[in-house]
Design an enzyme around this catalytic site. Structure first.
Site, PDB file in Angstrom:
ATOM      1  N   GLU A 107       0.839  -1.212   0.000  1.00 16.72           N
ATOM      2  CA  GLU A 107       0.000   0.000   0.000  1.00 16.72           C
ATOM      3  C   GLU A 107       0.871   1.258   0.000  1.00 16.72           C
ATOM      4  O   GLU A 107       0.546   2.250  -0.655  1.00 16.72           O
ATOM      5  CB  GLU A 107      -0.951  -0.021   1.200  1.00 16.72           C
ATOM      6  CG  GLU A 107      -2.012  -1.113   1.042  1.00 16.72           C
ATOM      7  CD  GLU A 107      -2.960  -1.210   2.216  1.00 16.72           C
ATOM      8  OE1 GLU A 107      -2.472  -1.469   3.335  1.00 16.72           O
ATOM      9  OE2 GLU A 107      -4.175  -1.015   2.019  1.00 16.72           O
ATOM     10  N   GLU A 127      -3.725  -9.743   3.996  1.00  9.46           N
ATOM     11  CA  GLU A 127      -4.594  -9.456   5.156  1.00  9.46           C
ATOM     12  C   GLU A 127      -5.769 -10.413   5.295  1.00  9.46           C
ATOM     13  O   GLU A 127      -6.245 -10.676   6.394  1.00  9.46           O
ATOM     14  CB  GLU A 127      -5.135  -8.019   5.075  1.00  9.46           C
ATOM     15  CG  GLU A 127      -4.120  -6.941   5.368  1.00  9.46           C
ATOM     16  CD  GLU A 127      -3.281  -6.546   4.164  1.00  9.46           C
ATOM     17  OE1 GLU A 127      -3.291  -7.270   3.140  1.00  9.46           O
ATOM     18  OE2 GLU A 127      -2.599  -5.510   4.251  1.00  9.46           O
TER      19      GLU A 127
END
Ligand code: NAD
Length: 701
Positions: A107, A127
């Site tokens: 990210e 995740e």
């Protein structure tokens, strides 16, 4: 760099090189987030700089969030602040992805204006495995650069994508050995052009009509009740349907849903548990695993062949001993066939198949085992046969050789005691198919030496297994608990259920298959033979259900004969209810004078899970399992228990032990059956108002 500022920056001419230096993997702890923001401020403040490169020290770019911050109150600046800061810089920032960029790491890279990766780097957003989704814009930015299909695939599988593939799908702009230098050139070029891509400003990606409905249906089929892949899908959908800022709000909302869910707590427990089970309290701190360079397996049947493959897969030469040349050829032939099938699916090259097979040596002479470092016996489950083999091994094997047995039920101490070196003997209980299943239940005998325990645990790691250490009892941890709920499932048949109802409850709960389909897969004849042997000594006070025996007597041995409790039509593995079995179940109730009752799915689920809780507590109080987490990991990796429920003991804590115990006591009063006798540990914990987890941490302290 100081301990509180694990980010350093230094100008190289007109480009600022920002380096994340937070060993071991540059996780994004608070200091890193603060450091990134400070570095961008430094970039902005110096008019001699035209842009920046961001890279990681050591082998990682940024491996993700700092897991030690999990469960603690969030501290600002959060990761989004850092990513926005990079993205909004007035000068271009290029990520030089020198190693893994995972989760928050990717990210951060997506907040940069371009990405150059080292050929060996990998990127991904794992995740989902913790019940979460990328929560710092990953679900909004990734589809804008990689397209929705690839982004969704990465998000719901969490898989690591190697740099060349990441380049092909547009996640990185270039792949180069000297990624930092190439990134510097890129930063200069973007600065010179005066414009650079900002992913947040890119148009919404699009998908064909019906794309998300089809994807959702597929995910639901595979996820077995796990919520996070659906949260990921919803977030990616927002990237298509909403403007960027609103998509980010939606991502946050979904992220919080994941974060506050029981499922995420279960997955995080499983994540830490997988690591915790490798730590064995109470061993001699000086003890070290022995070196294992060569191995031998005795028996080339179902288990022996699979175990031998595990060694070959790990590059360890393995000698396979069989009784006859014919059995040996057959066993090794099956191994070869398995490898060739893998090759057909494109997961091995034919060259690799030959390399692996070259590590096998077949023999029918036990003297050929004289020099190996470890022997794993996997012959028939018969005490006399095993004793005979261990007597011979004792005579033949070199000093220091670890002597292991793959028995699933026999007393390891008895086996050890036929040798003059019981300290070298240990159980290494693999699960079927041994080359696939991740669990290795290592069973310590009374005399097993600490370094032998460590060798077995270390061996498991080298073979890619998750090893749990347990003690000797009938069935050890996994099968002992299994036996309890399978037995009760058969009692429920007599009392009013049908196999398909019970199995559906179990698969709806998230198990890969129900107790009856599992018995069909294992083969009903195995248990049948054992039960027949026990017939003479079986107590008449213990309730015994004859249905499984009668299914076998109908010639239905399970999947291998096309049917057992269920039918398997045309070799399919899908269980289909069988009318004769239904009739048998009904007639058995009648024969025993049992009035069949209706059971709700909830009643069935409670009965089976309460038995797991109760037997799990017994296993703990007897010291057969060291910690509740050992039971949890045994079930997750050995039986496909849904990791998002954290394992049977974690789930019992979450449901509430008092509630479980109340039901267990009621059942015990109603049935008087030994299985429902409340475990003393469970009664103690409820009396003290404690959970298994609290009990475990108090003991560890
Ligand atoms: P199997 O019948 O498929 O294989 C046993 C093999 O051992 C046969 O090929 C046989 O020829 C060979 N053998 C017998 N005596 C021998 C001797 N003296 N020397 C060399 N080879 C000999 O059995 P399996 O299912 O592979 O089970 C083996 C062991 O693994 C048993 O102890 C069993 O309890 C245990 N186990 C089985 C499973 C399972 O699901 N099948 C799972 C875990 C553990």
């Amino acid at each position: 760099m100081t301990a509180d500022n694990p980010v350093r920056w230094e100008a190289d001419g007109d480009v600022l090189v920002i380096t994340i230096d937070n060993p071991p993997v540059n996780a994004l702890r608070l200091g890193v987030r603060v450091g990134i923001i400070a570095a961008i401020d430094a970039l902005e403040a110096d008019s001699s700089l035209v842009g920046a490169v961001m890279t990681g020290e050591g082998r990682a770019f940024i491996a993700g969030a700092d897991i030690t911050e999990f469960g603690k109150p969030p501290q600002d600046p959060n990761l989004n602040d850092a990513v926005y800061k990079i993205e909004g810089a007035s000068k271009p920032v290029v990520a030089a992805i020198n190693g893994v960029a995972l989760g928050g790491g990717l990210e951060v890279a997506l907040g940069c204006h371009a990405r150059v990766a080292h050929p060996k780097a990998r990127v991904g957003v794992p995740e989902v495995h913790l019940g979460l989704l990328p929560g710092a814009g990953g679900t909004q930015r990734l589809p804008r650069v990689a397209g929705v299909e690839a982004a969704l695939d990465m998000t719901i599988t969490g898989k690591h994508v190697p740099a060349p593939k990441a380049h092909a799908i547009g996640v990185v702009d270039a792949v180069a050995d000297d990624c930092v230098d190439v990134a510097k050139d890129k930063a200069r070029a973007l600065a010179a052009a005066g414009t650079w891509p900002v992913i947040a400003q890119m148009p919404n990606p699009s998908v064909p009509e019906g794309f998300f409905d089809a994807a959702r249906a597929q995910i639901e089929k595979k996820a077995r009740g796990q919520m996070s892949p659906i949260l990921c899908l919803e977030a990616v959908k927002a990237a298509v349907e909403l403007p960027f800022a609103e998509g980010m709000d939606r991502e946050r909302e979904l992220f919080v849903q994941g974060l506050t869910s029981d499922q995420s707590r279960g997955l995080i427990h499983a994540f830490f548990g997988e690591r915790e089970v490798s730590k064995i309290p109470g061993l001699d701190p000086e003890a070290k695993p022995r070196e294992v360079k060569t191995a031998a397996i005795i028996g080339a049947g179902t288990m022996g062949g699979g175990i031998a493959m595990c060694f070959a897969n790990a590059g360890i030469p393995v000698t396979v001993l069989e009784q006859t040349q014919e059995a040996l050829d057959k066993g090794l032939g099956v191994c070869r066939k398995n490898y060739e099938n893998t090759a057909k699916k494109g997961r091995l090259t034919m060259e690799q198949v030959e390399e692996r097979m070259a590590l096998f040596t077949g023999t029918t002479d036990i003297n050929d085992l004289a020099d190996v470092d470890i022997v794993i016996e996997a012959v028939f489950e018969n005490m006399d046969v095993k004793k005979d083999i261990f007597t011979k091994l004792d005579a033949v094997c070199k000093e220091g050789c670890v002597l292991a047995t793959n028995t699933s039920t026999l007393d390891i101490n008895q086996i050890a005691n036929v040798t003059k070196r019981p300290q070298e003997v240990i159980g290494m209980h693999f699960f079927s198919p041994a080359n696939v299943m991740r669990l290795l239940e290592n069973v310590r005998g009374d005399a097993t030496a600490d370094d032998v325990i460590l060798t077995a645990m270390n061996m498991g790691k080298r073979l890619g297994k998750v090893s749990v250490l347990v003690g000797v009892c009938d069935g050890f941890v996994g099968n002992r608990i299994l036996h309890e709920y399978i037995r009760w499932a058969s009692i429920l048949l007599e009392d009013g259920c049908l196999p398909e109802q019970i199995d559906k409850v179990w698969t709806d709960f998230g198990m890969p298959m129900g107790p009856f389909a599992m018995s069909d897969l294992a083969g009903l004849d195995v248990g049948y033979r054992i039960r027949k042997e026990q017939e003479a000594t079986r107590s008449s006070n213990v309730r015994y259900v004859h249905i499984a025996d009668k299914v076998v007597e109908m010639g239905r041995l399970g999947q291998k004969t096309g049917g057992g409790f269920f039918d398997y039509i045309d070799g399919s593995r899908v269980p289909v209810p069988n009318a004769e079995v239904t009739a048998l179940v009904l007639s058995e109730s009648e024969r025993k004078g049992i009035e069949r009752q209706e059971f709700s799915d909830e009643e069935i689920l409670n009965a089976l899970t309460d038995l797991m809780t109760n037997e799990g507590a017994k296993v703990l109080e007897e010291g057969i399992a060291m910690r509740p987490v050992d039971v949890d990991i045994t079930y997750i990796f050995g039986y496909g228990y849904p990791a998002y429920r954290g394992g049977p003991m974690h789930r019992a804590d979450a449901v509430g032990l008092a509630e479980c115990l109340a039901r267990i006591k009621a059942r015990y009063e109603e049935t008087g059956d030994h299985s429902w006798k409340p475990a003393a540990l469970l009664e103690q914990l409820v009396a003290e108002g404690k959970t298994f987890a609290e009990w475990s941490s108090a003991r560890a302290a």
